[in-house]
Structures are given as structure tokens and as C-alpha cells.
Design an enzyme around this catalytic site. Structure first.
Site, PDB file in Angstrom:
ATOM      1  N   LYS A   1      -7.256  79.368 -71.168  1.00  0.00           N
ATOM      2  CA  LYS A   1      -7.309  78.318 -70.143  1.00  0.00           C
ATOM      3  C   LYS A   1      -8.732  78.143 -69.612  1.00  0.00           C
ATOM      4  CE  LYS A   1      -2.546  78.455 -68.471  1.00  0.00           C
ATOM      5  NZ  LYS A   1      -1.677  78.677 -67.300  1.00  0.00           N
TER       6      LYS A   1
ATOM      7  N   GLY B   1      -3.357  87.671 -65.908  1.00  0.00           N
ATOM      8  CA  GLY B   1      -4.672  87.682 -66.540  1.00  0.00           C
ATOM      9  C   GLY B   1      -5.624  86.831 -65.729  1.00  0.00           C
TER      10      GLY B   1
ATOM     11  N   CYS C   1      -6.286  81.648 -64.999  1.00  0.00           N
ATOM     12  CA  CYS C   1      -5.293  82.691 -64.704  1.00  0.00           C
ATOM     13  C   CYS C   1      -3.987  82.370 -65.415  1.00  0.00           C
ATOM     14  CB  CYS C   1      -4.978  82.760 -63.209  1.00  0.00           C
ATOM     15  SG  CYS C   1      -6.321  83.331 -62.183  1.00  0.00           S
ATOM     16  N   ASP C   2      -3.255  83.409 -65.754  1.00  0.00           N
ATOM     17  CA  ASP C   2      -1.900  83.203 -66.247  1.00  0.00           C
ATOM     18  C   ASP C   2      -1.069  84.439 -65.948  1.00  0.00           C
ATOM     19  OD1 ASP C   2      -0.594  80.943 -68.057  1.00  0.00           O
ATOM     20  OD2 ASP C   2       0.412  82.850 -68.424  1.00  0.00           O
ATOM     21  N   SER C   3       0.177  84.222 -65.558  1.00  0.00           N
ATOM     22  CA  SER C   3       1.061  85.331 -65.182  1.00  0.00           C
ATOM     23  C   SER C   3       2.282  85.407 -66.085  1.00  0.00           C
ATOM     24  CB  SER C   3       1.544  85.162 -63.736  1.00  0.00           C
ATOM     25  OG  SER C   3       0.457  85.090 -62.839  1.00  0.00           O
TER      26      SER C   3
END
Length: 201
Positions: free
Chosen positions: A56, A111, A74-76
């Protein structure tokens, strides 16, 4: 802001992440990455969260409008039984997910990737928070799923919404579960030579 202070860009459509940054005195511009999350894989949930965050951030950093900016990606995902659970596909999946999670603990992995487009340097890491779920009844789960909220959030829950009463406690950073760890972001920015206090508005 001085003329030398880089612009902050959030590569995410998440209102929760934007809100966390604003509450911390930051005013990022939002540029949504458009990354196809389903196309990316990794060998563990923590690694997947990082791969997604880096993808991203890189997609947004490559855009002309992000030139000279600090880009945050960010990624969850929720790790439960070794699996990475993102947003549920539909109400049926959200219901099954909650029935599997209740009375148990999962680990929310987010992340984080920051790219300094002026130098090309990047800093990234995953933050992890253990979430202990309560035991909502079938009726409570049905009502929650009917609200639509769990279809828009990783793991089918969020700490800052209607599912908060169904979460008994967490171990770790509260913000990380909402979508972004501010302490980790501070460290990543510092690694790139940008103290977070210089980015306050």
C-alpha cells in the site's frame, strides 16, 4: 509547519486510522492505495500484514501527488488458529467468525510501513496486540452483524465501535487494534530522521 517539513500522506481509506493520527496532532492527506489485498500472500499472518502495508505504501509513494511526502501504509489482520482473517466477505462469514472467536483470544497484527519519498528510504514493522473476546449470545452476534459494522473491519470487530462491549480486554497497544500503533509509527519516523513532534500541526 516550516517549508522543510515534509507532508504526511496516509495510504488508507480507514477513517479510524485517520482519526488516530489527527488525535495525535498530525494532519495527513489521504491517498487510497487501490492495492488488491487478495492478490498478496505470505507465510504467516504477521508477515502478510507487513507485505500488505508495504504494498500500500509503495503504491501511494509511486504517485506523482505523493512526491516529497512521508507515506504511511498500514494493514491489519486477525490471527486466529494460525490463520490470517481480514474483513469478512459477507454477513454469514461475519457470524461464523464471531461464533469461532467468542470466549477465545486472537492476535491483531498490523503492518506499518513509512516511505520517505524524498530519499526513497523505507522503515517497516508489524505490531501485535492480543485481544480477548467475551461471550456474546447468538442474538447479540446477529444484531451486531445486522448493523453492518463487522463487514468493514479486519477480524470482523473494532475497539471503537459497537463490538467494544464484546471485547473483555487486550494486551498491548489499543491503537494498534483500531488500525495504527502510534508508538511504532513514532519509532519508524525517527528511523527515517523525522521526529514525530516536527510533524505536529
Amino acid at each position: 509547519m516550516t517549508a522543510h517539513t515534509p507532508r504526511l500522506v496516509l495510504g488508507s481509506a480507514s477513517p479510524a486510522r485517520l482519526n488516530l493520527l489527527r488525535q495525535a496532532g498530525l494532519a495527513p492527506h489521504v491517498i487510497v492505495s487501490g492495492v488488491d489485498e487478495d492478490a498478496l500472500t505470505a507465510d504467516s499472518p504477521a508477515a502478510l500484514a507487513l507485505v500488505l502495508a508495504e504494498a500500500k505504501a509503495a503504491a501511494v509513494a509511486a504517485r506523482p501527488e505523493a512526491a516529497g511526502s512521508l507515506v504511511i501504509g498500514c494493514d491489519s489482520v486477525l490471527e486466529l488458529d494460525g490463520e490470517a482473517l481480514g474483513k469478512p466477505a459477507d454477513a454469514e462469514e461475519a457470524t461464523a467468525r464471531w461464533k469461532a472467536m467468542r470466549g477465545r483470544a486472537g492476535v491483531l497484527r498490523t503492518g506499518h510501513c513509512v516511505i520517505d519519498t524524498a530519499t526513497g528510504r523505507q522503515a517497516s514493522r508489524t505490531a501485535s496486540t492480543t485481544v480477548h473476546f467475551g461471550e456474546p449470545t447468538d442474538e447479540e452476534i446477529a444484531a451486531y452483524v445486522a448493523s453492518g459494522e463487522p463487514l468493514h473491519v479486519a477480524g470482523a470487530f473494532t475497539l471503537d465501535g459497537r463490538s467494544a462491549p464484546f471485547i473483555e480486554r487486550i494486551e498491548g497497544d489499543h491503537g494498534n487494534v483500531i488500525g495504527l500503533s502510534l508508538p511504532l509509527l513514532r519509532r519508524l519516523l525517527a528511523e527515517l530522521g523525522h521526529p514525530i513532534t516536527t510533524l505536529w500541526t
